[in-house]
Design an enzyme around this catalytic site. Structure first.
Site, PDB file in Angstrom:
ATOM      1  N   ASN A  21      -9.321  -4.808   7.390  1.00 13.73           N
ATOM      2  CA  ASN A  21      -7.842  -4.785   6.977  1.00 13.73           C
ATOM      3  C   ASN A  21      -7.617  -3.950   8.260  1.00 13.73           C
ATOM      4  OD1 ASN A  21      -6.663  -6.799   4.923  1.00 13.73           O
ATOM      5  ND2 ASN A  21      -7.974  -5.063   4.014  1.00 13.73           N
ATOM      6  N   ARG A  72      -6.125  19.024  -2.518  1.00 14.02           N
ATOM      7  CA  ARG A  72      -4.844  17.947  -2.213  1.00 14.02           C
ATOM      8  C   ARG A  72      -3.531  18.087  -1.388  1.00 14.02           C
ATOM      9  NH1 ARG A  72      -6.371  13.268  -4.154  1.00 14.02           N
ATOM     10  NH2 ARG A  72      -7.310  12.749  -6.070  1.00 14.02           N
ATOM     11  N   ARG A  98      -7.385   7.273  -1.694  1.00 17.34           N
ATOM     12  CA  ARG A  98      -6.980   9.007  -1.503  1.00 17.34           C
ATOM     13  C   ARG A  98      -6.010   8.613  -1.946  1.00 17.34           C
ATOM     14  NH1 ARG A  98     -10.397  13.387  -1.917  1.00 17.34           N
ATOM     15  NH2 ARG A  98      -7.834  14.598  -1.690  1.00 17.34           N
ATOM     16  N   VAL A  99      -5.094   8.847  -3.079  1.00 12.57           N
ATOM     17  CA  VAL A  99      -3.477   9.467  -3.957  1.00 12.57           C
ATOM     18  C   VAL A  99      -3.092  10.237  -2.626  1.00 12.57           C
ATOM     19  CG1 VAL A  99      -2.235   9.361  -5.244  1.00 12.57           C
ATOM     20  CG2 VAL A  99      -4.689   8.465  -5.891  1.00 12.57           C
ATOM     21  N   LEU A 100      -1.985   9.768  -2.299  1.00 14.07           N
ATOM     22  CA  LEU A 100      -1.211  10.478  -1.538  1.00 14.07           C
ATOM     23  C   LEU A 100      -0.286  11.761  -2.650  1.00 14.07           C
ATOM     24  CD1 LEU A 100      -0.937   9.096   1.261  1.00 14.07           C
ATOM     25  CD2 LEU A 100      -2.174  10.964   1.953  1.00 14.07           C
ATOM     26  N   HIS A 116      -3.524  -3.990  -1.679  1.00 11.83           N
ATOM     27  CA  HIS A 116      -3.668  -3.629  -2.882  1.00 11.83           C
ATOM     28  C   HIS A 116      -4.592  -4.672  -2.871  1.00 11.83           C
ATOM     29  CE1 HIS A 116      -5.163  -1.946  -7.034  1.00 11.83           C
ATOM     30  NE2 HIS A 116      -5.125  -2.777  -7.617  1.00 11.83           N
ATOM     31  N   ASP A 152       0.140   3.012  -6.793  1.00 15.54           N
ATOM     32  CA  ASP A 152       0.529   1.418  -6.896  1.00 15.54           C
ATOM     33  C   ASP A 152       1.132   0.880  -6.883  1.00 15.54           C
ATOM     34  OD1 ASP A 152      -2.464   1.260  -5.217  1.00 15.54           O
ATOM     35  OD2 ASP A 152      -3.513   0.833  -6.789  1.00 15.54           O
ATOM     36  N   GLU A 181      -5.554 -10.806   2.236  1.00 13.08           N
ATOM     37  CA  GLU A 181      -5.526  -9.655   3.024  1.00 13.08           C
ATOM     38  C   GLU A 181      -4.942  -9.750   4.284  1.00 13.08           C
ATOM     39  OE1 GLU A 181      -7.300  -6.233   1.075  1.00 13.08           O
ATOM     40  OE2 GLU A 181      -7.905  -7.412  -0.738  1.00 13.08           O
TER      41      GLU A 181
HETATM   42  C1  GAR Z   1      -9.439  -3.799   0.652  1.00 11.58           C
HETATM   43  O1  GAR Z   1     -10.238  -4.741  -0.057  1.00 11.58           O
HETATM   44  C2  GAR Z   1      -8.173  -2.577  -0.200  1.00 11.58           C
HETATM   45  O2  GAR Z   1      -7.500  -4.258  -0.463  1.00 11.58           O
HETATM   46  C3  GAR Z   1      -8.318  -2.432  -0.719  1.00 11.58           C
HETATM   47  O3  GAR Z   1     -10.209  -2.124   0.044  1.00 11.58           O
HETATM   48  C4  GAR Z   1     -10.358  -2.429   0.407  1.00 11.58           C
HETATM   49  C5  GAR Z   1     -11.009  -2.118   2.041  1.00 11.58           C
HETATM   50  O4  GAR Z   1     -11.441  -3.269   2.841  1.00 11.58           O
HETATM   51  N1  GAR Z   1      -8.087  -0.908  -1.344  1.00 11.58           N
HETATM   52  C6  GAR Z   1      -7.401  -0.793  -2.302  1.00 11.58           C
HETATM   53  O5  GAR Z   1      -8.572  -0.720  -3.247  1.00 11.58           O
HETATM   54  C7  GAR Z   1      -6.943   0.525  -3.026  1.00 11.58           C
HETATM   55  N2  GAR Z   1      -6.291   0.908  -3.820  1.00 11.58           N
HETATM   56  P1  GAR Z   1     -11.649  -2.574   3.840  1.00 11.58           P
HETATM   57  O6  GAR Z   1     -11.905  -0.958   4.210  1.00 11.58           O
HETATM   58  O7  GAR Z   1     -12.543  -4.001   4.922  1.00 11.58           O
HETATM   59  O8  GAR Z   1     -10.154  -3.392   4.985  1.00 11.58           O
END
Ligand code: GAR
Length: 219
Positions: A21, A72, A98-100, A116, A152, A181
């Site tokens: 992403n 944290r 990580r949760v902020l 997400h 989330d 995404e």
């Molecule tokens: C993605 O699918 C993103 O939506 C998810 O992790 C992946 C990261 O992929 N995020 C979560 O699950 C957050 N709770 P990437 O490093 O290739 O972008």
């Protein structure tokens, strides 16, 4: 807020892993589809493969290893310091696992987005694609949302739906969601950075239009 199409907002992209992403956001910025100046790609994990991908794209990288901090809150204060030092005005979480805490979020209030891999409020937290399969959902997808102090739970900017197929595994489903995404995040971030998207209570308005995501894909 009025639209500011030419102004490039200094942003940071936070990752923990592969960074696909992140690549889609950086590419959108480099191609002029995103009014962002990516000041840094920062990972909390020194071994995140996305760091090398960012360097290859010519983007400065940084590591802030959470294991070096006792709490944290201490990590979050150092993270906010680091981003402010680099002039960052907006933060895009991209697989940042990580949760902020409020220590960070109060300093970047209303200026943090996340993606997400589910249609929130369904399947928050970890393993969202597995949760959707195990529940038996027929449609899932992805959500770009503002980050608030819950997990989330912040206002939703944009969503894209993906059908679940009979023969899907966690991997095949995750791969089709990931395609969405990569398409959705730059569109949603652009709407926010230009001021087109506005938060009104729990809702985000102003995102409708040509960039609006379609319904469930053809499956
Ligand atoms: C993605 O699918 C993103 O939506 C998810 O992790 C992946 C990261 O992929 N995020 C979560 O699950 C957050 N709770 P990437 O490093 O290739 O972008």
């Amino acid at each position: 807020m009025s639209e500011r199409p030419t102004e490039r907002v200094p942003i940071a992209i936070l990752i923990s892993g592969r960074g696909s992403n992140m690549v889609s956001l950086v590419t959108a910025a480099q191609e002029g589809r995103l009014s962002a100046d990516v000041r840094v790609v920062l990972s909390n994990r020194p071994d995140a493969p996305g760091l090398a991908r960012a360097s290859d794209l010519g983007i400065p990288t940084a590591v802030l290893d959470h294991r070096a901090f006792a709490t944290r809150e201490a990590f979050d204060a150092a993270l906010a310091d680091e981003l402010e030092r680099r002039g960052v005005r907006f933060v895009a979480l991209a697989g940042f696992l990580r949760v902020l805490t409020p220590v960070f979020l109060r300093r970047f209030a209303g200026r943090v987005l996340n993606i997400h891999p589910a249609l929130l409020p369904s399947f928050p937290g970890v393993h969202a694609q597995r949760q959707a399969l195990e529940y038996g959902a027929r449609v899932t997808g992805c959500t770009v949302h503002f980050v608030d102090e819950g997990v989330d739970t912040g206002p939703i900017v944009a969503q894209a739906a993906v059908r679940v197929r009979d023969d899907d595994t966690e991997e095949t489903l995750a791969a089709r969601i990931l395609e969405q995404e990569h398409r959705l995040y730059p569109l949603a971030l652009q709407a926010v950075l230009t001021g087109r998207a506005r938060v009104v209570g729990r809702r985000v308005v102003g995102v409708e239009g040509p960039g609006d995501p379609p319904g469930p894909d053809a499956g």
